[in-house]
Design a protein around this motif. Structure first.
Motif, PDB file in Angstrom:
ATOM      1  N   VAL A  61       9.536   6.862  -2.793  1.00  0.00           N
ATOM      2  CA  VAL A  61      10.483   5.749  -2.779  1.00  0.00           C
ATOM      3  C   VAL A  61       9.870   4.569  -2.034  1.00  0.00           C
ATOM      4  O   VAL A  61       9.262   4.748  -0.976  1.00  0.00           O
ATOM      5  CB  VAL A  61      11.803   6.173  -2.094  1.00  0.00           C
ATOM      6  CG1 VAL A  61      12.781   5.017  -2.032  1.00  0.00           C
ATOM      7  CG2 VAL A  61      12.419   7.362  -2.812  1.00  0.00           C
ATOM      8  N   GLY A  62      10.016   3.390  -2.595  1.00  0.00           N
ATOM      9  CA  GLY A  62       9.564   2.169  -1.935  1.00  0.00           C
ATOM     10  C   GLY A  62       8.294   1.621  -2.553  1.00  0.00           C
ATOM     11  O   GLY A  62       7.386   2.374  -2.907  1.00  0.00           O
ATOM     12  N   GLU A  63       8.257   0.318  -2.685  1.00  0.00           N
ATOM     13  CA  GLU A  63       7.110  -0.334  -3.332  1.00  0.00           C
ATOM     14  C   GLU A  63       5.814  -0.138  -2.547  1.00  0.00           C
ATOM     15  O   GLU A  63       4.763   0.074  -3.133  1.00  0.00           O
ATOM     16  CB  GLU A  63       7.396  -1.824  -3.535  1.00  0.00           C
ATOM     17  CG  GLU A  63       8.504  -2.092  -4.541  1.00  0.00           C
ATOM     18  CD  GLU A  63       8.182  -1.601  -5.942  1.00  0.00           C
ATOM     19  OE1 GLU A  63       7.374  -2.236  -6.642  1.00  0.00           O
ATOM     20  OE2 GLU A  63       8.765  -0.569  -6.349  1.00  0.00           O
ATOM     21  N   ALA A  64       5.875  -0.205  -1.216  1.00  0.00           N
ATOM     22  CA  ALA A  64       4.653  -0.024  -0.418  1.00  0.00           C
ATOM     23  C   ALA A  64       4.110   1.394  -0.594  1.00  0.00           C
ATOM     24  O   ALA A  64       2.901   1.583  -0.739  1.00  0.00           O
ATOM     25  CB  ALA A  64       4.906  -0.342   1.052  1.00  0.00           C
ATOM     26  N   ALA A  65       4.990   2.381  -0.589  1.00  0.00           N
ATOM     27  CA  ALA A  65       4.546   3.766  -0.763  1.00  0.00           C
ATOM     28  C   ALA A  65       3.948   3.975  -2.155  1.00  0.00           C
ATOM     29  O   ALA A  65       2.922   4.652  -2.308  1.00  0.00           O
ATOM     30  CB  ALA A  65       5.707   4.727  -0.531  1.00  0.00           C
ATOM     31  N   LEU A  66       4.559   3.381  -3.169  1.00  0.00           N
ATOM     32  CA  LEU A  66       4.013   3.484  -4.526  1.00  0.00           C
ATOM     33  C   LEU A  66       2.698   2.714  -4.648  1.00  0.00           C
ATOM     34  O   LEU A  66       1.762   3.167  -5.305  1.00  0.00           O
ATOM     35  CB  LEU A  66       5.028   2.988  -5.552  1.00  0.00           C
ATOM     36  CG  LEU A  66       6.223   3.908  -5.764  1.00  0.00           C
ATOM     37  CD1 LEU A  66       7.297   3.207  -6.595  1.00  0.00           C
ATOM     38  CD2 LEU A  66       5.802   5.210  -6.421  1.00  0.00           C
ATOM     39  N   PHE A  67       2.613   1.559  -3.989  1.00  0.00           N
ATOM     40  CA  PHE A  67       1.372   0.786  -3.999  1.00  0.00           C
ATOM     41  C   PHE A  67       0.248   1.584  -3.331  1.00  0.00           C
ATOM     42  O   PHE A  67      -0.887   1.585  -3.805  1.00  0.00           O
ATOM     43  CB  PHE A  67       1.578  -0.565  -3.310  1.00  0.00           C
ATOM     44  CG  PHE A  67       0.320  -1.365  -3.174  1.00  0.00           C
ATOM     45  CD1 PHE A  67      -0.368  -1.804  -4.301  1.00  0.00           C
ATOM     46  CD2 PHE A  67      -0.187  -1.670  -1.925  1.00  0.00           C
ATOM     47  CE1 PHE A  67      -1.542  -2.535  -4.181  1.00  0.00           C
ATOM     48  CE2 PHE A  67      -1.351  -2.405  -1.789  1.00  0.00           C
ATOM     49  CZ  PHE A  67      -2.036  -2.831  -2.916  1.00  0.00           C
ATOM     50  N   GLU A  68       0.569   2.282  -2.252  1.00  0.00           N
ATOM     51  CA  GLU A  68      -0.444   3.140  -1.608  1.00  0.00           C
ATOM     52  C   GLU A  68      -0.951   4.189  -2.595  1.00  0.00           C
ATOM     53  O   GLU A  68      -2.153   4.380  -2.749  1.00  0.00           O
ATOM     54  CB  GLU A  68       0.129   3.843  -0.381  1.00  0.00           C
ATOM     55  CG  GLU A  68      -0.869   4.829   0.223  1.00  0.00           C
ATOM     56  CD  GLU A  68      -0.323   5.660   1.379  1.00  0.00           C
ATOM     57  OE1 GLU A  68      -1.050   6.558   1.816  1.00  0.00           O
ATOM     58  OE2 GLU A  68       0.809   5.410   1.841  1.00  0.00           O
ATOM     59  N   ARG A  69      -0.040   4.866  -3.281  1.00  0.00           N
ATOM     60  CA  ARG A  69      -0.449   5.912  -4.218  1.00  0.00           C
ATOM     61  C   ARG A  69      -1.284   5.338  -5.352  1.00  0.00           C
ATOM     62  O   ARG A  69      -2.296   5.913  -5.743  1.00  0.00           O
ATOM     63  CB  ARG A  69       0.770   6.637  -4.775  1.00  0.00           C
ATOM     64  CG  ARG A  69       1.628   7.313  -3.733  1.00  0.00           C
ATOM     65  CD  ARG A  69       0.863   8.393  -2.957  1.00  0.00           C
ATOM     66  NE  ARG A  69       1.672   8.965  -1.921  1.00  0.00           N
ATOM     67  CZ  ARG A  69       2.610   9.884  -2.105  1.00  0.00           C
ATOM     68  NH1 ARG A  69       2.872  10.347  -3.295  1.00  0.00           N
ATOM     69  NH2 ARG A  69       3.294  10.328  -1.080  1.00  0.00           N
ATOM     70  N   LEU A  70      -0.877   4.182  -5.876  1.00  0.00           N
ATOM     71  CA  LEU A  70      -1.648   3.534  -6.938  1.00  0.00           C
ATOM     72  C   LEU A  70      -3.051   3.192  -6.440  1.00  0.00           C
ATOM     73  O   LEU A  70      -4.045   3.414  -7.135  1.00  0.00           O
ATOM     74  CB  LEU A  70      -0.924   2.271  -7.418  1.00  0.00           C
ATOM     75  CG  LEU A  70      -1.619   1.477  -8.518  1.00  0.00           C
ATOM     76  CD1 LEU A  70      -1.677   2.281  -9.813  1.00  0.00           C
ATOM     77  CD2 LEU A  70      -0.905   0.158  -8.745  1.00  0.00           C
ATOM     78  N   SER A  71      -3.134   2.688  -5.231  1.00  0.00           N
ATOM     79  CA  SER A  71      -4.424   2.317  -4.651  1.00  0.00           C
ATOM     80  C   SER A  71      -5.310   3.535  -4.436  1.00  0.00           C
ATOM     81  O   SER A  71      -6.505   3.512  -4.761  1.00  0.00           O
ATOM     82  CB  SER A  71      -4.207   1.583  -3.324  1.00  0.00           C
ATOM     83  OG  SER A  71      -3.439   0.417  -3.513  1.00  0.00           O
ATOM     84  N   LEU A  72      -4.741   4.591  -3.901  1.00  0.00           N
ATOM     85  CA  LEU A  72      -5.533   5.795  -3.658  1.00  0.00           C
ATOM     86  C   LEU A  72      -5.988   6.432  -4.967  1.00  0.00           C
ATOM     87  O   LEU A  72      -7.114   6.932  -5.064  1.00  0.00           O
ATOM     88  CB  LEU A  72      -4.740   6.793  -2.811  1.00  0.00           C
ATOM     89  CG  LEU A  72      -4.433   6.336  -1.386  1.00  0.00           C
ATOM     90  CD1 LEU A  72      -3.573   7.368  -0.666  1.00  0.00           C
ATOM     91  CD2 LEU A  72      -5.701   6.028  -0.596  1.00  0.00           C
ATOM     92  N   GLU A  73      -5.130   6.402  -5.981  1.00  0.00           N
ATOM     93  CA  GLU A  73      -5.536   6.930  -7.293  1.00  0.00           C
ATOM     94  C   GLU A  73      -6.687   6.102  -7.859  1.00  0.00           C
ATOM     95  O   GLU A  73      -7.612   6.647  -8.463  1.00  0.00           O
ATOM     96  CB  GLU A  73      -4.360   6.948  -8.272  1.00  0.00           C
ATOM     97  CG  GLU A  73      -3.248   7.927  -7.929  1.00  0.00           C
ATOM     98  CD  GLU A  73      -3.642   9.393  -7.992  1.00  0.00           C
ATOM     99  OE1 GLU A  73      -4.701   9.733  -8.550  1.00  0.00           O
ATOM    100  OE2 GLU A  73      -2.870  10.217  -7.462  1.00  0.00           O
ATOM    101  N   ALA A  74      -6.659   4.794  -7.660  1.00  0.00           N
ATOM    102  CA  ALA A  74      -7.753   3.941  -8.132  1.00  0.00           C
ATOM    103  C   ALA A  74      -9.047   4.280  -7.388  1.00  0.00           C
ATOM    104  O   ALA A  74     -10.113   4.380  -8.000  1.00  0.00           O
ATOM    105  CB  ALA A  74      -7.402   2.466  -7.951  1.00  0.00           C
TER     106      ALA A  74
END
Length: 191
Positions: free
Chosen positions: A35-48
Protein backbone atom coordinates in the motif's frame (compact mmCIF):
# COMPACT_ATOMS: atom_id res chain seq x y z
CA UNK A 1 9.11 -28.28 -7.44
CA UNK A 2 6.01 -28.15 -5.24
CA UNK A 3 5.76 -26.55 -1.81
CA UNK A 4 8.50 -27.87 0.47
CA UNK A 5 8.46 -28.16 4.26
CA UNK A 6 11.02 -25.93 5.93
CA UNK A 7 12.94 -26.62 9.14
CA UNK A 8 9.98 -25.23 11.09
CA UNK A 9 7.60 -27.67 9.38
CA UNK A 10 5.80 -24.99 7.33
CA UNK A 11 5.48 -25.75 3.62
CA UNK A 12 6.82 -22.96 1.41
CA UNK A 13 7.55 -22.21 -2.21
CA UNK A 14 10.85 -24.01 -2.85
CA UNK A 15 12.87 -20.87 -3.61
CA UNK A 16 12.12 -19.54 -0.14
CA UNK A 17 14.33 -22.18 1.47
CA UNK A 18 17.50 -21.13 -0.39
CA UNK A 19 18.50 -18.67 2.37
CA UNK A 20 17.21 -17.08 5.55
CA UNK A 21 16.85 -13.79 3.65
CA UNK A 22 14.62 -15.47 1.08
CA UNK A 23 12.59 -17.22 3.78
CA UNK A 24 11.95 -13.94 5.61
CA UNK A 25 11.06 -12.12 2.36
CA UNK A 26 8.75 -14.96 1.27
CA UNK A 27 7.01 -15.20 4.63
CA UNK A 28 6.53 -11.49 5.28
CA UNK A 29 6.41 -9.66 1.95
CA UNK A 30 6.33 -11.51 -1.35
CA UNK A 31 2.82 -11.71 -2.76
CA UNK A 32 1.30 -9.63 0.01
CA UNK A 33 -0.52 -6.38 -0.82
CA UNK A 34 1.69 -3.29 -0.83
CA UNK A 35 0.00 0.00 0.00
CA UNK A 36 1.23 3.49 -0.85
CA UNK A 37 2.91 5.04 -3.85
CA UNK A 38 6.35 5.27 -2.20
CA UNK A 39 6.26 1.59 -1.24
CA UNK A 40 5.19 0.62 -4.77
CA UNK A 41 7.84 2.92 -6.26
CA UNK A 42 10.46 1.17 -4.11
CA UNK A 43 9.35 -2.24 -5.41
CA UNK A 44 9.33 -1.01 -9.01
CA UNK A 45 12.82 0.41 -8.54
CA UNK A 46 14.21 -2.72 -6.94
CA UNK A 47 12.69 -4.90 -9.67
CA UNK A 48 14.39 -2.68 -12.26
CA UNK A 49 17.72 -3.02 -10.47
CA UNK A 50 17.23 -6.79 -10.29
CA UNK A 51 17.00 -7.10 -14.07
CA UNK A 52 19.83 -9.42 -15.10
CA UNK A 53 20.86 -10.12 -11.49
CA UNK A 54 19.69 -12.49 -8.78
CA UNK A 55 17.03 -11.19 -6.43
CA UNK A 56 19.15 -12.10 -3.39
CA UNK A 57 21.73 -9.51 -4.52
CA UNK A 58 19.08 -6.79 -4.46
CA UNK A 59 17.47 -8.04 -1.26
CA UNK A 60 20.78 -7.93 0.61
CA UNK A 61 21.45 -4.37 -0.63
CA UNK A 62 17.93 -3.15 0.09
CA UNK A 63 18.79 -0.95 3.08
CA UNK A 64 21.65 0.65 1.14
CA UNK A 65 19.24 1.31 -1.76
CA UNK A 66 16.77 2.91 0.64
CA UNK A 67 19.46 5.18 2.07
CA UNK A 68 20.84 6.07 -1.37
CA UNK A 69 17.41 6.80 -2.88
CA UNK A 70 15.94 8.89 -0.03
CA UNK A 71 13.67 6.09 1.18
CA UNK A 72 12.26 5.89 -2.35
CA UNK A 73 10.27 9.05 -1.79
CA UNK A 74 9.28 9.78 -5.42
CA UNK A 75 9.26 13.56 -4.89
CA UNK A 76 12.81 13.55 -3.53
CA UNK A 77 14.11 11.09 -6.14
CA UNK A 78 12.52 13.08 -8.99
CA UNK A 79 14.56 16.08 -7.84
CA UNK A 80 17.89 14.20 -8.05
CA UNK A 81 20.43 16.00 -10.22
CA UNK A 82 23.85 15.25 -11.72
CA UNK A 83 25.45 15.48 -8.29
CA UNK A 84 23.08 12.84 -6.95
CA UNK A 85 23.74 10.67 -9.98
CA UNK A 86 27.50 10.90 -9.37
CA UNK A 87 26.94 10.08 -5.67
CA UNK A 88 24.92 7.01 -6.63
CA UNK A 89 27.51 5.84 -9.14
CA UNK A 90 30.14 6.01 -6.38
CA UNK A 91 28.01 4.18 -3.78
CA UNK A 92 29.44 0.67 -3.35
CA UNK A 93 26.42 -0.35 -1.28
CA UNK A 94 24.11 -0.41 -4.30
CA UNK A 95 24.23 -1.73 -7.86
CA UNK A 96 26.13 0.95 -9.75
CA UNK A 97 24.53 0.76 -13.17
CA UNK A 98 24.08 4.13 -14.84
CA UNK A 99 21.13 3.05 -16.99
CA UNK A 100 19.27 1.64 -13.98
CA UNK A 101 20.03 4.66 -11.81
CA UNK A 102 18.79 6.97 -14.58
CA UNK A 103 15.69 4.79 -14.97
CA UNK A 104 14.80 5.06 -11.27
CA UNK A 105 15.17 8.85 -11.34
CA UNK A 106 13.16 9.00 -14.57
CA UNK A 107 10.52 6.66 -13.16
CA UNK A 108 10.07 8.94 -10.15
CA UNK A 109 9.45 11.81 -12.58
CA UNK A 110 7.06 9.67 -14.64
CA UNK A 111 5.16 8.72 -11.48
CA UNK A 112 4.78 12.37 -10.50
CA UNK A 113 3.67 13.22 -14.05
CA UNK A 114 0.70 10.84 -13.97
CA UNK A 115 -2.54 12.73 -14.60
CA UNK A 116 -4.52 13.76 -11.54
CA UNK A 117 -6.52 10.83 -10.24
CA UNK A 118 -4.10 8.22 -11.58
CA UNK A 119 -1.59 6.34 -9.49
CA UNK A 120 0.86 3.48 -9.71
CA UNK A 121 -1.45 1.40 -7.51
CA UNK A 122 -4.34 2.11 -9.88
CA UNK A 123 -2.27 1.11 -12.90
CA UNK A 124 -1.20 -2.15 -11.27
CA UNK A 125 -4.75 -2.94 -10.20
CA UNK A 126 -5.84 -2.62 -13.81
CA UNK A 127 -3.57 -5.53 -14.74
CA UNK A 128 -4.38 -7.83 -11.81
CA UNK A 129 -4.50 -11.55 -12.59
CA UNK A 130 -7.94 -12.79 -13.62
CA UNK A 131 -10.16 -14.10 -10.83
CA UNK A 132 -10.40 -17.84 -10.45
CA UNK A 133 -6.88 -18.53 -11.66
CA UNK A 134 -5.80 -21.85 -10.12
CA UNK A 135 -2.91 -21.96 -7.68
CA UNK A 136 0.31 -23.11 -9.32
CA UNK A 137 1.21 -26.65 -8.27
CA UNK A 138 4.92 -26.35 -9.07
CA UNK A 139 7.38 -23.60 -9.97
CA UNK A 140 7.10 -24.74 -13.59
CA UNK A 141 3.45 -23.61 -13.53
CA UNK A 142 4.46 -19.99 -12.86
CA UNK A 143 4.92 -17.95 -16.04
CA UNK A 144 7.66 -15.35 -16.49
CA UNK A 145 5.28 -13.11 -18.42
CA UNK A 146 1.54 -12.98 -19.00
CA UNK A 147 -0.70 -11.03 -21.36
CA UNK A 148 -1.45 -8.75 -18.40
CA UNK A 149 2.24 -8.08 -17.65
CA UNK A 150 2.92 -7.42 -21.33
CA UNK A 151 0.08 -4.90 -21.42
CA UNK A 152 1.23 -3.32 -18.13
CA UNK A 153 4.79 -2.93 -19.44
CA UNK A 154 3.49 -1.29 -22.60
CA UNK A 155 1.26 1.05 -20.58
CA UNK A 156 4.08 2.02 -18.21
CA UNK A 157 6.49 2.65 -21.09
CA UNK A 158 3.89 4.82 -22.82
CA UNK A 159 3.78 6.89 -19.63
CA UNK A 160 7.56 7.37 -19.59
CA UNK A 161 8.65 4.56 -17.26
CA UNK A 162 11.84 2.64 -18.09
CA UNK A 163 13.27 -0.79 -17.23
CA UNK A 164 9.72 -2.13 -17.07
CA UNK A 165 9.57 -4.94 -19.60
CA UNK A 166 6.97 -7.72 -19.36
CA UNK A 167 9.13 -9.89 -17.06
CA UNK A 168 9.83 -7.01 -14.67
CA UNK A 169 6.16 -6.02 -14.78
CA UNK A 170 5.12 -9.57 -13.88
CA UNK A 171 7.65 -9.74 -11.04
CA UNK A 172 6.22 -6.45 -9.77
CA UNK A 173 2.66 -7.81 -9.88
CA UNK A 174 3.79 -10.92 -7.99
CA UNK A 175 5.83 -9.08 -5.37
CA UNK A 176 3.09 -6.57 -4.57
CA UNK A 177 0.18 -8.98 -4.25
CA UNK A 178 -1.62 -8.22 -7.53
CA UNK A 179 -0.87 -11.82 -8.50
CA UNK A 180 -0.75 -14.69 -6.01
CA UNK A 181 1.87 -17.13 -7.26
CA UNK A 182 2.50 -18.85 -3.95
CA UNK A 183 2.29 -22.55 -4.70
CA UNK A 184 -0.65 -24.68 -3.68
CA UNK A 185 0.27 -26.04 -0.28
CA UNK A 186 2.40 -23.02 0.66
CA UNK A 187 1.43 -21.79 4.11
CA UNK A 188 1.45 -18.15 2.95
CA UNK A 189 -1.06 -18.83 0.19
CA UNK A 190 -3.28 -20.75 2.55
CA UNK A 191 -2.56 -18.70 5.70
Amino acid sequence: MSAVPGPDGLARCGWALASEDYTHYHDTEWGRPVVGEAALFERLSLEAFQSGLSWITILRKREAFRAAFAGFDPVRVAAFDDGDRARLMADTGIVRNAAKIDAVIGNARALLALPEGESLSGLLAGYRAPDGRPAPQTAADIPAITPESTALAKDLKKRGFRFVGPTTAYAMLQATGYVNDHLAGCWVRNG
